[in-house]
Design an enzyme around this catalytic site. Structure first.
Site, short mmCIF file in Angstrom:
data_model
loop_
_atom_site.label_atom_id
_atom_site.label_comp_id
_atom_site.label_asym_id
_atom_site.label_seq_id
_atom_site.Cartn_x
_atom_site.Cartn_y
_atom_site.Cartn_z
N SER A 26 -24.22 21.26 -5.62
CA SER A 26 -23.63 19.95 -5.95
C SER A 26 -23.28 19.86 -7.43
O SER A 26 -22.77 18.83 -7.88
CB SER A 26 -24.58 18.81 -5.56
OG SER A 26 -25.86 19.01 -6.14
N THR A 158 1.72 -21.38 2.96
CA THR A 158 0.82 -21.00 4.05
C THR A 158 1.74 -20.25 5.02
O THR A 158 2.92 -20.61 5.14
CB THR A 158 0.17 -22.22 4.75
OG1 THR A 158 1.20 -23.00 5.37
CG2 THR A 158 -0.61 -23.09 3.78
N HIS A 159 1.21 -19.24 5.65
CA HIS A 159 2.02 -18.37 6.53
C HIS A 159 3.21 -17.76 5.79
O HIS A 159 4.22 -17.45 6.40
CB HIS A 159 2.54 -19.14 7.75
CG HIS A 159 1.50 -19.96 8.44
ND1 HIS A 159 0.73 -19.49 9.47
CD2 HIS A 159 1.08 -21.23 8.21
CE1 HIS A 159 -0.11 -20.43 9.88
NE2 HIS A 159 0.08 -21.50 9.11
N SER A 280 13.25 4.58 -11.36
CA SER A 280 13.48 5.46 -10.23
C SER A 280 14.19 6.70 -10.75
O SER A 280 14.93 6.63 -11.73
CB SER A 280 14.36 4.74 -9.20
OG SER A 280 15.12 5.68 -8.47
N LYS A 286 16.75 0.47 -10.97
CA LYS A 286 15.44 0.09 -10.46
C LYS A 286 14.38 -0.12 -11.54
O LYS A 286 14.32 0.58 -12.53
CB LYS A 286 14.90 1.16 -9.50
CG LYS A 286 15.60 1.25 -8.18
CD LYS A 286 15.38 0.07 -7.24
CE LYS A 286 13.96 -0.02 -6.73
NZ LYS A 286 13.66 1.04 -5.76
N ASN A 288 10.30 -0.65 -10.99
CA ASN A 288 9.35 -0.72 -9.89
C ASN A 288 7.96 -1.21 -10.32
O ASN A 288 7.48 -0.86 -11.39
CB ASN A 288 9.21 0.67 -9.24
CG ASN A 288 10.50 1.11 -8.58
OD1 ASN A 288 11.27 0.28 -8.10
ND2 ASN A 288 10.74 2.41 -8.57
N GLU A 293 1.25 -1.66 -6.89
CA GLU A 293 1.34 -0.86 -5.66
C GLU A 293 0.21 0.16 -5.60
O GLU A 293 -0.42 0.36 -4.56
CB GLU A 293 2.68 -0.12 -5.59
CG GLU A 293 3.86 -1.04 -5.33
CD GLU A 293 5.16 -0.27 -5.41
OE1 GLU A 293 5.77 -0.04 -4.35
OE2 GLU A 293 5.59 0.11 -6.53
N LYS A 328 -22.75 11.19 -3.23
CA LYS A 328 -22.30 11.04 -4.62
C LYS A 328 -20.80 10.97 -4.84
O LYS A 328 -20.32 10.11 -5.58
CB LYS A 328 -22.88 12.17 -5.47
CG LYS A 328 -24.36 12.01 -5.64
CD LYS A 328 -25.01 13.21 -6.25
CE LYS A 328 -26.49 13.18 -5.93
NZ LYS A 328 -26.75 13.23 -4.46
#
Ligand code: ARG
Length: 463
Positions: A26, A158-159, A280, A286, A288, A293, A328
């Site tokens: 280990s 909501t939703h 990108s 782009k 990002n 993420e 571990k």
């Protein structure tokens, strides 16, 4: 096979098959514990001297030697390998090479089983406190944004459908509260982590007159395992920590998800600053949101490590089993992942985003999220709420058909819908008023939000 390579007692004639040695070792990952291992061994050596199991002079030699190993490690001059099997053997071997035969006395009255248990607890104790500090930093950046945006409005959902406008500060303070629970949960995990298994021996205690309280005290443990079998084989604290870490990740991941869509063209609620966004390789336009993420993505492995530990433990008979060596890597990875994600999110929030207040202002003015307030308005004039609710539903339907918002209805149109409507309806459905009016405890009303911020400031200054 040379005698020098053999780790075990003379019961063994040959050393391990090379591939098995690699499989069994280990050291490749438990080197992470080296500082804690040395600290634990120093306390053990001092206890041995204190109880007269070894002489004071021998104790001193062991402590000095261990500190020298620590120094060598810190200076990058200590490189144990597979032949050392694990960090515990590696340190003991190096110690003996430095101080000679006295080094062989270090392991008196203990086993690697209570030793490794001590090491992980010392390690985790340290990491828990560090993560708590990071949670405080994260809370501070949330709070700073909240202080600046009490009166900035944002659609509340909501939703994932526009529901009611809210204060942006209120939205951010929800994450402050999650982080607060995370902080308190870690305090709780710390209590059980801070229990000493040192002196439990291999499983049953030891024949030497050790003083477990003495070494526990030196190491700052609050209490001792009362049962040696439990002491060497308990990993509850690691599981509890992994569960607390998983919840931290749940919270960071939810915030990440929101930041990702806030940064999209469709929402455009935030702008990502160049220091915290990426481009990108093919689409030059782009920008990002890689940071949130990645945080959202890394959440999975932390959950996985929790599951791994639970499964690792569920079938283990008492007491120590080598399976426990496998506790571990997941634990270390959990610690590093949470640390990295908290740091990144704190930087992102602190300096990587800008709220587009103009756009937020437009957003809360372009929908029907003040419809509840029209119903509340009628209800406050004595119309039963359910009746008012149905009526406002009708208002929304006709307004939609006419491509109008509620604020565009004329007084005549309001009156035609219900005689209870007066001139003050315009004021009642203005987004600022709509938010201010939700002044119930814990609500988004500005007064409530200011109270919540004041309490949070208090909490951060007094902790
Ligand atoms: N490397 C081992 C672990 O991490 C140390 C304890 C070994 N104990 C034993 N009885 N083989 O768990």
């Amino acid at each position: 096979m040379t005698e020098a390579k053999k780790t075990w007692s003379d019961r063994f004639d040959t050393s391990l098959h090379p591939a098995i040695a690699v499989f069994n070792a280990s050291i490749g990952f438990d080197i992470e514990l080296i500082e804690y291992d040395i600290t634990g061994s120093v306390a053990h050596a001092q206890m041995l001297a204190h109880t007269g199991i070894i002489s004071a002079e021998e104790g001193e030699i062991l402590v000095q030697g261990l500190e020298q190993v620590r120094q060598e490690y810190r200076e990058g001059n200590f490189h144990p390998g597979v032949e050392d099997e694990d960090v515990h053997f590696a340190v003991e071997k190096r110690l003996t090479a430095i101080v000679g035969d006295v080094g062989k006395k270090l392991h008196t009255g203990r086993s690697r089983n209570d030793q490794v248990g001590t090491d992980i607890r010392l390690y985790l104790r340290d990491k828990i406190r560090g993560i708590q500090q990071q949670l405080r930093d994260f809370q501070q950046v949330l709070l700073t944004h909240a202080e600046n945006h009490v009166e900035t409005l944002i659609p509340g959902y909501t939703h994932l459908q526009r529901a009611q406008p809210i204060s942006l500060a209120h939205h951010l303070m929800a994450y402050f509260q999650m982080a607060q629970r995370d902080y308190e949960r870690l305090d709780d995990v710390y209590k059980r982590t801070n229990t000493s298994p040192l002196g439990c021996g291999a499983l049953a205690g030891t024949t030497f007159p050790i003083d477990r309280h003495f070494s526990a005290n030196l190491l700052g443990f609050d209490r001792l395992y009362q049962n040696s079998l439990d002491g060497v084989s308990d990993r509850d604290f690691a599981i509890e920590f992994s569960a607390a870490a998983s919840l931290i990740m749940v919270h960071l991941s939810r915030l990440s998800e929101e930041m990702i869509f806030w940064a999209s063209k469709e929402f455009s609620f935030i702008t990502l600053r160049d220091s915290c966004a990426t481009g990108s390789s093919i689409m030059p336009q782009k920008k990002n949101p890689d940071i949130p993420e990645l945080v959202r993505g890394k959440t999975g492995r932390v959950f996985g490590h929790l599951q791994g530990l639970l499964v690792l433990m569920k079938g283990l008979p008492l007491a120590y089993n080598k399976d426990l060596q496998d506790d571990k890597e997941g634990l270390f990875d959990t610690v590093k992942t949470v640390q990295g994600c908290l740091e990144a999110m704190t930087i992102l929030l602190g300096e990587g985003i800008e709220f587009r207040t103009q756009r937020l202002e437009e957003a809360v003015n372009e929908d029907f999220s003040n419809a509840t307030d029209v119903a509340d308005y009628l209800a406050s004039k004595g119309v039963p709420f359910r009746e008012a609710y149905n009526l406002v539903g009708k208002v929304v339907k006709t307004s939609l058909a006419a491509d109008k918002l509620l604020k565009d209805l004329t007084m005549d149109e309001w009156k035609a819908l219900h005689p209870a409507f007066e001139e003050d309806i315009y004021q009642a459905i203005a987004p600022k008023q709509v938010v201010a009016a939700r002044n119930s405890y814990g609500g988004t009303g500005f007064e409530q939000v200011k109270l919540a911020i004041a309490e949070a400031q208090n909490l951060l200054t007094n902790s």
